[in-house]
Design an enzyme around this catalytic site. Structure first.
Site, short mmCIF file in Angstrom:
data_model
loop_
_atom_site.label_atom_id
_atom_site.label_comp_id
_atom_site.label_asym_id
_atom_site.label_seq_id
_atom_site.Cartn_x
_atom_site.Cartn_y
_atom_site.Cartn_z
N HIS A 1 1.77 6.46 0.17
CA HIS A 1 2.41 7.32 -0.84
C HIS A 1 2.80 6.44 -2.02
O HIS A 1 3.17 5.29 -1.86
CB HIS A 1 3.66 8.00 -0.26
CG HIS A 1 4.08 9.19 -1.04
ND1 HIS A 1 4.87 9.09 -2.15
CD2 HIS A 1 3.79 10.50 -0.90
CE1 HIS A 1 5.08 10.30 -2.63
NE2 HIS A 1 4.44 11.18 -1.90
N ASP B 1 0.86 15.32 4.06
CA ASP B 1 -0.45 15.90 4.36
C ASP B 1 -0.99 15.54 5.73
O ASP B 1 -1.99 16.10 6.16
CB ASP B 1 -1.46 15.44 3.29
CG ASP B 1 -1.07 15.99 1.93
OD1 ASP B 1 -0.91 15.20 0.99
OD2 ASP B 1 -0.89 17.21 1.83
C1 SDX Z 1 0.66 13.78 -2.01
O1 SDX Z 1 3.37 11.78 -5.61
C2 SDX Z 1 3.72 12.68 -4.76
O2 SDX Z 1 4.88 12.96 -4.58
C3 SDX Z 1 2.58 13.33 -4.01
C4 SDX Z 1 2.96 14.31 -2.89
C5 SDX Z 1 3.66 15.52 -3.40
O3 SDX Z 1 4.41 16.14 -2.63
O4 SDX Z 1 3.39 15.92 -4.56
O5 SDX Z 1 3.77 13.64 -1.94
C6 SDX Z 1 1.71 14.81 -2.16
O6 SDX Z 1 -0.19 13.66 -2.85
C7 SDX Z 1 0.75 12.83 -0.84
C8 SDX Z 1 -0.37 11.73 -0.87
C9 SDX Z 1 -1.66 12.38 -0.33
N1 SDX Z 1 -2.79 11.41 -0.49
C10 SDX Z 1 -3.31 10.82 0.61
O7 SDX Z 1 -2.86 10.92 1.73
C11 SDX Z 1 -4.56 10.00 0.30
C12 SDX Z 1 -4.52 8.70 1.09
N2 SDX Z 1 -3.48 7.83 0.49
C13 SDX Z 1 -3.87 6.95 -0.53
O8 SDX Z 1 -5.01 7.15 -1.22
C14 SDX Z 1 -2.72 6.26 -1.24
O9 SDX Z 1 -1.84 5.86 -0.29
C15 SDX Z 1 -2.00 7.05 -2.32
C16 SDX Z 1 -2.93 7.52 -3.36
C17 SDX Z 1 -1.27 8.18 -1.73
C18 SDX Z 1 -0.98 6.10 -2.93
O10 SDX Z 1 -1.68 5.11 -3.56
P1 SDX Z 1 -0.92 3.84 -4.20
O11 SDX Z 1 0.54 3.85 -3.99
O12 SDX Z 1 -1.45 3.74 -5.56
O13 SDX Z 1 -1.35 2.71 -3.26
P2 SDX Z 1 -2.52 1.79 -3.60
O14 SDX Z 1 -3.73 2.63 -3.79
O15 SDX Z 1 -2.08 0.86 -4.68
O16 SDX Z 1 -2.64 1.01 -2.22
C19 SDX Z 1 -1.83 -0.13 -1.94
C20 SDX Z 1 -2.60 -0.85 -0.82
C21 SDX Z 1 -4.08 -1.07 -1.18
O17 SDX Z 1 -4.51 -2.16 -0.42
P3 SDX Z 1 -4.46 -3.66 -1.12
O18 SDX Z 1 -5.08 -3.53 -2.49
O19 SDX Z 1 -2.99 -4.01 -1.17
O20 SDX Z 1 -5.26 -4.53 -0.17
O21 SDX Z 1 -2.60 0.02 0.33
C22 SDX Z 1 -3.93 0.39 0.62
C23 SDX Z 1 -4.73 0.16 -0.62
O22 SDX Z 1 -6.11 -0.07 -0.33
N3 SDX Z 1 -3.89 1.81 0.98
C24 SDX Z 1 -4.55 2.35 1.99
C25 SDX Z 1 -4.16 3.70 2.01
N4 SDX Z 1 -3.31 3.94 1.02
C26 SDX Z 1 -3.13 2.76 0.38
N5 SDX Z 1 -5.44 1.82 2.88
C27 SDX Z 1 -5.94 2.68 3.79
N6 SDX Z 1 -5.62 4.00 3.89
C28 SDX Z 1 -4.74 4.53 3.01
N7 SDX Z 1 -4.41 5.81 3.08
#
Ligand code: SDX
Length: 425
Positions: free
Chosen positions: A302, A359
């Site tokens: 998140h 989710d």
């Molecule tokens: C919602 O904003 C809100 O409030 C949203 C929400 C709402 O109520 O409106 O809460 C609803 O959108 C919830 C989120 C739903 N999305 C997902 O579940 C999709 C999967 N999650 C990710 O794609 C990710 O975690 C995000 C998009 C939710 C958050 O992305 P960030 O904070 O920008 O994190 P990042 O992409 O910078 O990742 C940081 C690290 C990375 O690795 P490194 O570069 O440090 O090596 O964490 C890793 C990412 O690759 N990572 C994941 C991951 N999420 C982050 N690795 C594997 N699986 C994941 N799900």
């Protein structure tokens, strides 16, 4: 005050402190005074507004609507009551709630001519595409409520909250080639949606209280969430003085993405894929840790929560309760629990503070109810509507009144000139 040293000069910038102690440096005079702007792509460190609606503490996993903890609202409130709280800033009295509920009932029907719009969509049109276009179309049928007076706002809000449900149900029925089932004024909000989706002309859908309550809880938990991608979109559109229908339609489009509201659909597709592959989840977890594997543990991580999403905790508990009440078992819930257990004992996830978000389990509940996977994000949109409306109202009432218009740092070609086509390489 914050002090900034730039090119030998010192700039004093006011510090804003919110009611929960959050601090921000007010840079609204920075460009005028120093010629500098700040850069924060994807806005992870940038506040776009001061808001009184919802508070999140991502480190502690706290979520409050108008100061009330989500756990209390989940246990004691209803979606319509929480919608009133978010939009008008207070829990409604008995009379206020019944007046609001009666307004939603009064406006539950779509304008009959909107039927023709549904017929124009191909049968396999994604319901989120239908939802965003039909929300905008709704505004065309009620020109008398467009405008920014209090009465017009109330009429727009009531129509949107009520009719988003009817539009969703009609798009579901259309996707199956089934006749529309019209709302019943005797049914409350969530029961009416289930009726419009699952009843038949010759028999009404059996409204089991456990199913109605579980879906109502899903809506309540999704009702608002600070300046998430879709709510921030609604505020930006609202800042141009576009009407509420146009702002909400834009919010639906932003919510659709798999990194945002589309994640609930992506989680179920992920669980199904793991289930079909016979993998117990451990192989998928390893793939999700590899950056360019194209796999992510959907429903995990998140932008704000670096702790367990309180909504996920509540929904996970409801999954067990609902499946037990329906005497159903779902192998996908077992897989989800195994994935959570494996991830939360794996340093890749714990070091990055990746926990289940709203989710991760919500799709299990919707699947148990019989809602098809392509309607999951539509359910999210129905839940989020009051939050979008509350933020629209906050913009409407804000004294600032400026249109939102971020700056940028240009990094493209300099001093370029036109070359006639015959001379181009
Ligand atoms: C919602 O904003 C809100 O409030 C949203 C929400 C709402 O109520 O409106 O809460 C609803 O959108 C919830 C989120 C739903 N999305 C997902 O579940 C999709 C999967 N999650 C990710 O794609 C990710 O975690 C995000 C998009 C939710 C958050 O992305 P960030 O904070 O920008 O994190 P990042 O992409 O910078 O990742 C940081 C690290 C990375 O690795 P490194 O570069 O440090 O090596 O964490 C890793 C990412 O690759 N990572 C994941 C991951 N999420 C982050 N690795 C594997 N699986 C994941 N799900």
């Amino acid at each position: 005050m914050a002090r900034l040293e730039l090119d030998g000069k010192t700039y004093e910038l006011p510090v804003v402190v919110g009611s929960e102690g959050e601090r921000a440096i007010d840079i609204s005079s920075l460009r005028k005074d120093s010629g500098y702007i700040t850069l924060d792509e994807s806005y992870g460190n940038t506040g776009s507004c001061i808001s009184n609606i919802t508070f999140i503490d991502g480190e502690k996993g706290i979520l409050r609507y108008r100061g009330i903890p989500i756990e209390e609202l989940a246990e004691k409130s209803s979606f319509v009551e929480a919608a009133y709280l978010l939009i008008w800033g207070k829990l409604p009295t008995t009379e206020e709630l019944s007046t609001f509920s009666a307004l939603l009932t009064k406006h539950e029907m779509l304008h009959e001519d909107m039927r023709f719009h549904f017929e124009g969509f191909p049968p396999n049109a994604h319901p989120m595409a239908i939802l965003s276009s039909m929300i905008n179309a709704t505004g065309c049928f009620y020109p008398q409520v467009l405008g920014d007076g209090h009465e017009q706002f109330l009429m727009q809000a009531a129509r949107l909250i009520s009719q988003v449900r009817t539009i969703a149900a009609f798009s579901y029925r259309k996707s199956l080639g089934l006749p529309n089932i019209y709302p019943k004024p005797t049914y409350k909000y969530t029961a009416n949606l289930l009726h419009m989706m699952f009843s038949e002309p010759y028999q009404d859908f059996e409204l089991l209280p456990e199913i109605v309550q579980a879906l109502d809880l899903i809506f309540l938990l999704h009702a608002d969430h600070e300046q998430n991608c879709s709510t921030a979109t609604v505020r930006i559109v609202a800042s141009s003085k576009a009407n509420l229908f146009a702002s909400a339609a834009a919010g639906v489009c932003a919510l659709w993405g798999p990194l945002h509201g589309g994640a609930n659909q992506a989680v179920l597709e992920m669980l199904e894929q793991i289930h079909q592959s016979g993998d117990n989840g451990s192989k998928f977890i390893e793939q999700a840790k590899v950056k360019n594997s194209g796999k992510r543990l959907m429903g995990f991580g998140h932008r704000v929560y670096k702790n367990y999403d309180p909504r996920a905790r509540i929904i996970k508990k409801k999954c067990d309760q609902l499946l037990a009440a329906l005497s159903k078992k779902d192998p996908l819930l077992d897989i989800a629990k195994r994935l959570e257990e494996a991830a939360l004992s794996d340093s890749y996830f714990t070091e990055r503070k990746l926990y289940p978000n709203v989710d991760f389990y919500s799709g299990i509940i919707m699947r148990a109810i019989g809602i098809p996977i392509n309607m999951f994000t539509v359910m999210f949109a129905i839940g989020r509507m009051p939050g979008w409306i509350a933020n629209f109202k906050e913009i409407l009432e804000s004294l600032d009144g400026h249109i939102s218009r971020p700056r940028q740092i240009y990094n493209g070609p300099q001093d370029n000139h036109y070359i006639p086509i015959g001379k181009r390489k």
